[in-house]
Design a protein around this motif. Structure first.
Motif, PDB file in Angstrom:
ATOM      1  N   ASP A   1      -1.089   9.974  59.216  1.00  0.00           N
ATOM      2  CA  ASP A   1      -2.349  10.568  58.790  1.00  0.00           C
ATOM      3  C   ASP A   1      -2.083  11.925  58.142  1.00  0.00           C
TER       4      ASP A   1
ATOM      5  N   ASP B   1      -9.356   7.968  57.631  1.00  0.00           N
ATOM      6  CA  ASP B   1      -9.486   7.477  59.015  1.00  0.00           C
ATOM      7  C   ASP B   1      -9.933   6.022  59.045  1.00  0.00           C
TER       8      ASP B   1
ATOM      9  N   LEU C   1      -9.913  10.061  65.732  1.00  0.00           N
ATOM     10  CA  LEU C   1      -9.180   8.877  65.253  1.00  0.00           C
ATOM     11  C   LEU C   1      -8.364   8.260  66.387  1.00  0.00           C
TER      12      LEU C   1
END
Length: 197
Positions: free
Chosen positions: A72, A142, A164
């Motif tokens: 991420d 996400d 998340l």
């Protein structure tokens, strides 16, 4: 001047809305629609999601070295901030070969952040990182990562975002990697002997 005396009125009925009034009719229509929806739900066949063949109860049999780690945006930023070499730290955590993977949405998000996160973007374009194309409309990373993990259960999700991580925890058989202190940690993965307890 004195107080005027008023006599009580006898046999006076209260004013009632007639049953043919439109206000009452709308309530009747709403009740009929609700009843029709309830009947439709009872008769309609339910959609039961098929169990994934990769899972043995909560244990994911598809996960094995070399591990594919979906990264991420904030994970890259925190790794740079804590001066951690991503690939080496992942290998120290999992004690196996790791391939960091970056989706198009994460790349787009990094590009949108601008010049402040130029180092993160340069790190994401490293040839050791695997680029995964995604067919997402928009650029919200996400949702993209969660969709990717639900589709293919062969990934570990690396993120520092608590929201998340909460969404990933609800998906069975998907481990989550995050930074604690100056090390990477994996939750819900018994094989990760290098992860701190």
């Amino acid at each position: 001047m004195g107080k005027s005396k008023t006599t009580r009125k006898f046999a006076v009925t209260k004013k009632i809305i007639s049953p043919k009034d439109t206000r009452v009719q709308s309530n009747l229509i709403k009740a009929q629609q609700h009843q029709a929806q309830v009947v439709e739900q009872r008769t309609k066949p339910r959609h039961v999601e098929q169990a994934n063949s990769a899972l043995f109860f909560q244990y994911n049999t598809q996960l094995g070295p070399p591990y594919h780690v979906l990264v991420d945006t904030n994970f890259i930023n925190f790794s740079i901030r804590k001066k951690l070499d991503m690939i080496r730290s992942m290998m120290d955590c999992l004690l196996a070969k790791c391939t960091p993977c970056i989706t198009d949405c994460v790349m787009g998000e990094l590009e949108k952040l601008g010049g402040k996160y130029k180092i993160a973007l340069r790190l994401a374009k490293d040839p050791r990182f695997e680029r995964i194309p995604c067919q997402c409309k928009g650029c919200y990373a996400d949702d993209c990562l969660v969709k990717m993990v639900q589709q293919w259960k062969c990934f570990i999700v690396a993120t520092c975002d608590k929201e998340l991580r909460g969404r990933v925890r609800k998906i069975p058989g998907v481990p989550c990697m995050y930074i604690s202190g100056y090390k990477y940690t994996v939750e819900r993965m018994p094989e990760a002997f290098g992860a701190p307890p």
